[in-house]
Design a protein around this motif. Structure first.
Motif, PDB file in Angstrom:
ATOM      1  N   ARG A  13       0.821  -1.246   0.176  1.00 46.30           N
ATOM      2  CA  ARG A  13      -0.098   0.055  -0.056  1.00 46.30           C
ATOM      3  C   ARG A  13       0.859   1.237   0.196  1.00 46.30           C
ATOM      4  O   ARG A  13       0.646   2.162  -0.849  1.00 46.30           O
ATOM      5  N   GLU A  14       2.048   1.341   0.759  1.00 42.46           N
ATOM      6  CA  GLU A  14       2.804   2.433   0.789  1.00 42.46           C
ATOM      7  C   GLU A  14       3.467   2.716  -0.610  1.00 42.46           C
ATOM      8  O   GLU A  14       3.472   3.915  -1.134  1.00 42.46           O
ATOM      9  N   SER A  16       2.215   1.879  -3.449  1.00 40.71           N
ATOM     10  CA  SER A  16       1.255   2.386  -4.347  1.00 40.71           C
ATOM     11  C   SER A  16       1.040   3.826  -4.283  1.00 40.71           C
ATOM     12  O   SER A  16       0.859   4.537  -5.261  1.00 40.71           O
ATOM     13  N   TYR A  23      -3.452  -0.137  -5.917  1.00 38.88           N
ATOM     14  CA  TYR A  23      -2.895  -0.884  -5.172  1.00 38.88           C
ATOM     15  C   TYR A  23      -2.537  -2.295  -5.590  1.00 38.88           C
ATOM     16  O   TYR A  23      -2.110  -3.242  -5.717  1.00 38.88           O
ATOM     17  N   TYR A  27       0.315  -4.623  -5.992  1.00 39.87           N
ATOM     18  CA  TYR A  27       0.240  -6.093  -5.692  1.00 39.87           C
ATOM     19  C   TYR A  27       0.558  -7.228  -6.728  1.00 39.87           C
ATOM     20  O   TYR A  27       1.515  -7.969  -6.532  1.00 39.87           O
TER      21      TYR A  27
END
Length: 64
Positions: A13-14, A16, A23, A27
């Motif tokens: 998440r960070e 992205s 996200y 991923y």
């Protein structure tokens, strides 16, 4: 020194947020091995800051 510069690992998440991508896109890049990562458990994946920076540098485009 700010908290971000002291960080040794990032979450998906960070990254992205840092790169401004979705996200799911980030991923997929991690899960396919395009970006090196550490799987600490099935749901806990971290990317070493140094590995991320090397990967990012390898993507740089030369404007010669």
């Amino acid at each position: 020194m700010n908290k971000q510069s002291m960080k040794m690992y990032y979450s998906i998440r960070e990254l992205s947020v840092i790169l401004g991508v979705d996200y799911q896109t980030m991923y997929k890049m991690v899960s396919t091995g395009e970006i090196p990562s550490l799987s600490l458990s099935k749901k806990l994946i971290r990317i070493k800051k140094a590995d991320f920076e090397l990967w990012l540098e390898s993507k740089a485009v030369s404007h010669d």
